[in-house]
Design a protein around this motif. Structure first.
Motif, mmCIF file in Angstrom:
data_model
loop_
_atom_site.group_PDB
_atom_site.id
_atom_site.type_symbol
_atom_site.label_atom_id
_atom_site.label_comp_id
_atom_site.label_asym_id
_atom_site.label_seq_id
_atom_site.Cartn_x
_atom_site.Cartn_y
_atom_site.Cartn_z
ATOM 1 N N GLN A 132 0.813 -1.210 0.000
ATOM 2 C CA GLN A 132 0.000 0.000 0.000
ATOM 3 C C GLN A 132 0.850 1.266 0.000
ATOM 4 O O GLN A 132 0.400 2.312 -0.434
ATOM 5 C CB GLN A 132 -0.940 0.013 1.209
ATOM 6 C CG GLN A 132 -2.049 -0.986 1.117
ATOM 7 C CD GLN A 132 -3.022 -0.664 -0.002
ATOM 8 O OE1 GLN A 132 -3.415 0.468 -0.208
ATOM 9 N NE2 GLN A 132 -3.413 -1.695 -0.737
ATOM 10 N N LEU A 133 2.063 1.174 0.473
ATOM 11 C CA LEU A 133 2.948 2.340 0.556
ATOM 12 C C LEU A 133 3.515 2.730 -0.809
ATOM 13 O O LEU A 133 3.724 3.914 -1.084
ATOM 14 C CB LEU A 133 4.092 2.023 1.528
ATOM 15 C CG LEU A 133 5.048 3.128 1.901
ATOM 16 C CD1 LEU A 133 4.309 4.283 2.560
ATOM 17 C CD2 LEU A 133 6.100 2.578 2.851
ATOM 18 N N ILE A 134 3.713 1.774 -1.679
ATOM 19 C CA ILE A 134 4.385 2.018 -2.956
ATOM 20 C C ILE A 134 3.592 2.975 -3.846
ATOM 21 O O ILE A 134 4.151 3.913 -4.422
ATOM 22 C CB ILE A 134 4.666 0.680 -3.664
ATOM 23 C CG1 ILE A 134 5.672 -0.134 -2.857
ATOM 24 C CG2 ILE A 134 5.169 0.910 -5.083
ATOM 25 C CD1 ILE A 134 5.777 -1.588 -3.270
ATOM 26 N N ILE A 135 2.308 2.778 -3.955
ATOM 27 C CA ILE A 135 1.483 3.571 -4.876
ATOM 28 C C ILE A 135 1.472 5.059 -4.517
ATOM 29 O O ILE A 135 1.732 5.894 -5.386
ATOM 30 C CB ILE A 135 0.057 2.982 -4.953
ATOM 31 C CG1 ILE A 135 0.112 1.582 -5.563
ATOM 32 C CG2 ILE A 135 -0.874 3.893 -5.759
ATOM 33 C CD1 ILE A 135 -1.150 0.778 -5.387
ATOM 34 N N PRO A 136 1.191 5.432 -3.256
ATOM 35 C CA PRO A 136 1.191 6.871 -2.956
ATOM 36 C C PRO A 136 2.575 7.505 -3.091
ATOM 37 O O PRO A 136 2.676 8.679 -3.455
ATOM 38 C CB PRO A 136 0.661 6.967 -1.530
ATOM 39 C CG PRO A 136 0.737 5.604 -0.967
ATOM 40 C CD PRO A 136 0.735 4.649 -2.114
ATOM 41 N N LEU A 137 3.624 6.733 -2.832
ATOM 42 C CA LEU A 137 4.964 7.295 -3.022
ATOM 43 C C LEU A 137 5.188 7.643 -4.486
ATOM 44 O O LEU A 137 5.737 8.697 -4.808
ATOM 45 C CB LEU A 137 6.033 6.314 -2.528
ATOM 46 C CG LEU A 137 6.123 6.127 -1.017
ATOM 47 C CD1 LEU A 137 7.124 5.024 -0.682
ATOM 48 C CD2 LEU A 137 6.488 7.423 -0.318
ATOM 49 N N ARG A 138 4.741 6.758 -5.374
ATOM 50 C CA ARG A 138 4.861 7.040 -6.814
ATOM 51 C C ARG A 138 4.037 8.261 -7.198
ATOM 52 O O ARG A 138 4.481 9.093 -7.989
ATOM 53 C CB ARG A 138 4.436 5.837 -7.634
ATOM 54 C CG ARG A 138 5.475 4.742 -7.636
ATOM 55 C CD ARG A 138 5.162 3.688 -8.677
ATOM 56 N NE ARG A 138 6.176 2.653 -8.631
ATOM 57 C CZ ARG A 138 5.923 1.364 -8.572
ATOM 58 N NH1 ARG A 138 4.681 0.929 -8.577
ATOM 59 N NH2 ARG A 138 6.896 0.493 -8.525
ATOM 60 N N LYS A 139 2.831 8.357 -6.663
ATOM 61 C CA LYS A 139 1.961 9.495 -6.972
ATOM 62 C C LYS A 139 2.582 10.812 -6.523
ATOM 63 O O LYS A 139 2.353 11.845 -7.137
ATOM 64 C CB LYS A 139 0.596 9.317 -6.317
ATOM 65 C CG LYS A 139 -0.274 8.300 -7.005
ATOM 66 C CD LYS A 139 -1.631 8.212 -6.352
ATOM 67 C CE LYS A 139 -2.500 7.180 -7.047
ATOM 68 N NZ LYS A 139 -3.811 7.041 -6.412
ATOM 69 N N LEU A 140 3.356 10.760 -5.448
ATOM 70 C CA LEU A 140 4.016 11.963 -4.947
ATOM 71 C C LEU A 140 5.329 12.240 -5.667
ATOM 72 O O LEU A 140 6.025 13.191 -5.340
ATOM 73 C CB LEU A 140 4.273 11.840 -3.440
ATOM 74 C CG LEU A 140 3.032 11.869 -2.550
ATOM 75 C CD1 LEU A 140 3.422 11.583 -1.108
ATOM 76 C CD2 LEU A 140 2.323 13.209 -2.662
ATOM 77 N N GLY A 141 5.673 11.405 -6.641
ATOM 78 C CA GLY A 141 6.910 11.597 -7.388
ATOM 79 C C GLY A 141 8.149 11.125 -6.641
ATOM 80 O O GLY A 141 9.264 11.463 -7.018
ATOM 81 N N MET A 142 7.951 10.327 -5.611
ATOM 82 C CA MET A 142 9.057 9.795 -4.821
ATOM 83 C C MET A 142 9.459 8.434 -5.382
ATOM 84 O O MET A 142 9.363 7.407 -4.712
ATOM 85 C CB MET A 142 8.643 9.723 -3.350
ATOM 86 C CG MET A 142 8.239 11.073 -2.779
ATOM 87 S SD MET A 142 7.609 10.976 -1.100
ATOM 88 C CE MET A 142 9.130 10.631 -0.205
ATOM 89 N N ASP A 143 9.924 8.460 -6.640
ATOM 90 C CA ASP A 143 10.199 7.220 -7.359
ATOM 91 C C ASP A 143 11.324 6.399 -6.733
ATOM 92 O O ASP A 143 11.260 5.166 -6.726
ATOM 93 C CB ASP A 143 10.525 7.523 -8.821
ATOM 94 C CG ASP A 143 9.323 8.097 -9.557
ATOM 95 O OD1 ASP A 143 8.187 7.782 -9.173
ATOM 96 O OD2 ASP A 143 9.530 8.873 -10.504
ATOM 97 N N ALA A 144 12.338 7.058 -6.204
ATOM 98 C CA ALA A 144 13.448 6.315 -5.585
ATOM 99 C C ALA A 144 12.959 5.554 -4.356
ATOM 100 O O ALA A 144 13.282 4.373 -4.171
ATOM 101 C CB ALA A 144 14.588 7.266 -5.224
#
Length: 93
Positions: free
Chosen positions: A58-70
């Motif tokens: 569940q953590l991966i998707i919002p991180l991507r949405k926030l542009g926190m790709d690393a």
């Protein structure tokens, strides 16, 4: 459904001490589009149980949405390691 939402709305995060409680709280916040609180709650779940696969996923998707790709890539790699560990444990039994 309304009872469930009221229960979650009334929860006090200061009283939560179980990883699953933080996980549920985090998912609920993500569903309410409160991404920062959702991420924080999932992080709290992972502090209590670093192998909580649901919280990692569940953590991966919002991180991507926030542009926190690393950060998302690191958590994706971690999720893959957890999956390999799970499969290895199951194959031993």
């Amino acid at each position: 459904n309304d009872d469930w939402q009221q229960t979650l709305a009334d929860w006090n995060p200061d009283t939560l001490d179980h990883a699953d409680s933080w996980f549920i709280w985090g998912v609920w916040h993500l569903q309410q589009n409160d991404v920062p609180t959702g991420i924080r709650c999932l992080g709290e779940a992972l502090q209590r149980n670093p192998k909580h696969a649901g919280a990692v996923a569940q953590l991966i998707i919002p991180l991507r949405k926030l542009g926190m790709d690393a950060a998302a890539a690191e958590w994706t790699a971690y999720a893959e390691r957890l999956t390999h560990l799970d499969h290895a444990c199951l194959s031993v039994g």
